[in-house]
Design an enzyme around this catalytic site. Structure first.
Site, mmCIF file in Angstrom:
data_model
loop_
_atom_site.group_PDB
_atom_site.id
_atom_site.type_symbol
_atom_site.label_atom_id
_atom_site.label_comp_id
_atom_site.label_asym_id
_atom_site.label_seq_id
_atom_site.Cartn_x
_atom_site.Cartn_y
_atom_site.Cartn_z
ATOM 1 N N ARG A 24 56.162 41.312 33.499
ATOM 2 C CA ARG A 24 54.960 41.748 34.219
ATOM 3 C C ARG A 24 54.919 43.260 34.415
ATOM 4 O O ARG A 24 54.337 43.763 35.368
ATOM 5 C CB ARG A 24 54.844 41.038 35.566
ATOM 6 C CG ARG A 24 54.376 39.591 35.417
ATOM 7 C CD ARG A 24 53.792 39.083 36.709
ATOM 8 N NE ARG A 24 53.031 37.861 36.486
ATOM 9 C CZ ARG A 24 52.763 36.987 37.450
ATOM 10 N NH1 ARG A 24 53.191 37.197 38.665
ATOM 11 N NH2 ARG A 24 52.050 35.912 37.188
ATOM 12 N N ARG A 28 49.839 45.341 37.879
ATOM 13 C CA ARG A 28 50.296 45.031 39.239
ATOM 14 C C ARG A 28 50.671 46.221 40.109
ATOM 15 O O ARG A 28 50.009 46.522 41.080
ATOM 16 C CB ARG A 28 51.482 44.063 39.200
ATOM 17 C CG ARG A 28 51.170 42.794 38.476
ATOM 18 C CD ARG A 28 52.291 41.796 38.595
ATOM 19 N NE ARG A 28 52.100 40.912 39.719
ATOM 20 C CZ ARG A 28 52.956 39.959 40.064
ATOM 21 N NH1 ARG A 28 54.060 39.817 39.396
ATOM 22 N NH2 ARG A 28 52.702 39.191 41.077
ATOM 23 N N ARG A 37 41.607 47.922 37.766
ATOM 24 C CA ARG A 37 41.352 46.670 38.472
ATOM 25 C C ARG A 37 40.110 46.776 39.356
ATOM 26 O O ARG A 37 39.399 45.798 39.573
ATOM 27 C CB ARG A 37 42.575 46.309 39.315
ATOM 28 C CG ARG A 37 42.615 44.851 39.714
ATOM 29 C CD ARG A 37 43.882 44.511 40.444
ATOM 30 N NE ARG A 37 43.625 44.453 41.876
ATOM 31 C CZ ARG A 37 44.374 43.785 42.740
ATOM 32 N NH1 ARG A 37 45.455 43.157 42.330
ATOM 33 N NH2 ARG A 37 44.086 43.770 44.014
ATOM 34 N N ASP A 73 47.384 36.740 29.873
ATOM 35 C CA ASP A 73 47.765 35.748 30.874
ATOM 36 C C ASP A 73 48.048 34.436 30.166
ATOM 37 O O ASP A 73 47.411 34.120 29.152
ATOM 38 C CB ASP A 73 46.632 35.562 31.894
ATOM 39 C CG ASP A 73 47.121 34.820 33.124
ATOM 40 O OD1 ASP A 73 47.049 33.571 33.134
ATOM 41 O OD2 ASP A 73 47.595 35.468 34.076
ATOM 42 N N TYR A 150 49.327 23.835 35.827
ATOM 43 C CA TYR A 150 48.054 24.405 36.291
ATOM 44 C C TYR A 150 46.862 23.538 35.885
ATOM 45 O O TYR A 150 45.905 23.394 36.641
ATOM 46 C CB TYR A 150 47.874 25.817 35.726
ATOM 47 C CG TYR A 150 48.854 26.804 36.318
ATOM 48 C CD1 TYR A 150 48.672 27.300 37.613
ATOM 49 C CD2 TYR A 150 49.966 27.240 35.602
ATOM 50 C CE1 TYR A 150 49.572 28.197 38.170
ATOM 51 C CE2 TYR A 150 50.865 28.130 36.150
ATOM 52 C CZ TYR A 150 50.668 28.611 37.436
ATOM 53 O OH TYR A 150 51.568 29.491 37.988
#
Length: 344
Positions: A24, A28, A37, A73, A150
């Site tokens: 990652r 972030r 973002r 993702d 998920y």
């Protein structure tokens, strides 16, 4: 490749020091990412090759890691298979209409990956061009079991009890879905490699929720199919967080490297995995909140415990969003300043 440390470590060749990257690492915690973002939604960032490229390159330029990993993702695969996936900022993924019964499989398909996921392959081609052989590019996908979690639970969970119950109460439906995810993932990863990915990592984030027998039946038998389909094209890294009990079985898949988390010692991981496979990990991401001198000391202790060969320095899971950039850089710089020959 100007910096081929990662590729050497994956093939078991001698290296001056271990390569280092962070799961990652793209996004972030980086202020440059936060600016993007504010302007673009999550899937907009994933689906716009120029944005995915810019985000992928940021940690290479800012932190100095030895590999880039595609900004994307794992849930683009369920999305391509026909399920709606929303990503709610600060809350995580939400699938409003999850799979619950056999009839729900009619809503799920094995897609033409070039039709549904071409934006990923376009991003990879752009990244490879911009990287200009500075460092290798890692492509990735979620493991079938983690994606099923998920697709059935419909959201994140600490236990994924509904997903497990689905596998135990409707095993035939569960295995049908797992095979559909596997077939899609193989096509998806092959296309990533064709677009230019140098290495592939399979993320089984929830593998550790399964005991050894269930891990084999529900997860590893499908990961094995993916590794078999790809291992002659590129090195494959398998990261099944918490599933240390099956390191020997994972090593036997033909994966070149196994990622491990911080809940197992390097010595125990090596004894379970054997001598032929490269190990990757296993710094606790939360430790990057420590003062920088502590980060350096802990990183050096980790490096010494793994030894320099057949090892890739990394975190034991993804970097946390609130890690200061200079702390991430301290981790990377400590690895880069370490030599395999310092003992001699």
């Amino acid at each position: 490749m100007k910096n081929d440390l990662l590729l050497k470590a994956l093939s078991g060749k001698p290296v001056e020091r271990p390569p280092v990257w962070m799961m990652r690492q793209a996004g972030r915690y980086l202020p440059q990412y936060m600016k993007l973002r504010e302007k673009y939604g999550f899937f907009e960032r994933c689906q716009t090759p120029e944005l995915a490229c810019e985000i992928t390159l940021q940690p290479v330029d800012i932190i100095g890691v030895d590999a880039a990993i595609l900004f994307s993702d794992i849930l683009v695969v369920p999305q391509a298979m026909g399920l709606e996936v929303q990503l709610i900022e600060s809350k995580g993924p939400f699938l409003p209409d999850p799979v619950k019964t056999a009839s729900d499989l009619q809503r799920v398909c094995i897609p033409d990956v070039h039709e549904k996921l071409q934006y990923v392959f376009d991003a990879i081609q752009l990244i490879k061009k911009e990287l200009n052989n500075r460092v290798p590019l890692i492509g990735f996908a979620g493991a079938p079991w983690t994606l099923l979690c998920y697709m059935v639970q419909g959201k994140g969970s600490k236990t994924f009890d509904e997903a497990k119950a689905f596998c135990y109460t409707q095993p035939q439906v569960a295995h049908q879905l797992l095979q559909m995810i596997t077939d899609t993932t193989i096509a998806y990863l092959k296309a990533q490699v064709e677009a230019g990915a140098d290495v592939i990592q399979i993320f089984d984030s929830w593998g550790g929720l399964l005991g050894p027998a269930d891990f084999e039946t529900i997860s590893l038998q499908y990961i094995r199919q993916i590794v078999t389909a790809l291992k002659d094209k590129v090195p494959v890294i398998v990261f099944a967080k918490g599933a240390w009990h099956s390191l020997d079985a994972m090593a036997a898949t033909g994966a070149r490297a196994l990622g491990i988390d911080w809940c197992i010692t390097p010595q125990m991981a090596r004894s379970l995995a054997g001598d032929t496979v490269t190990l990757q990990g296993n710094f606790d991401p939360a430790k990057l909140l420590s003062p920088i001198p502590v980060i350096k000391k802990e990183t050096e202790a980790m490096l010494a415990a793994f030894g320099g060969e057949k090892y890739i320095a990394n975190l034991g899971h993804g970097i946390l969003p609130h890690i200061p950039v200079d702390h991430a850089r301290a981790f990377v710089d400590t690895v880069k300043g370490w030599s395999n020959h310092r003992e001699q």
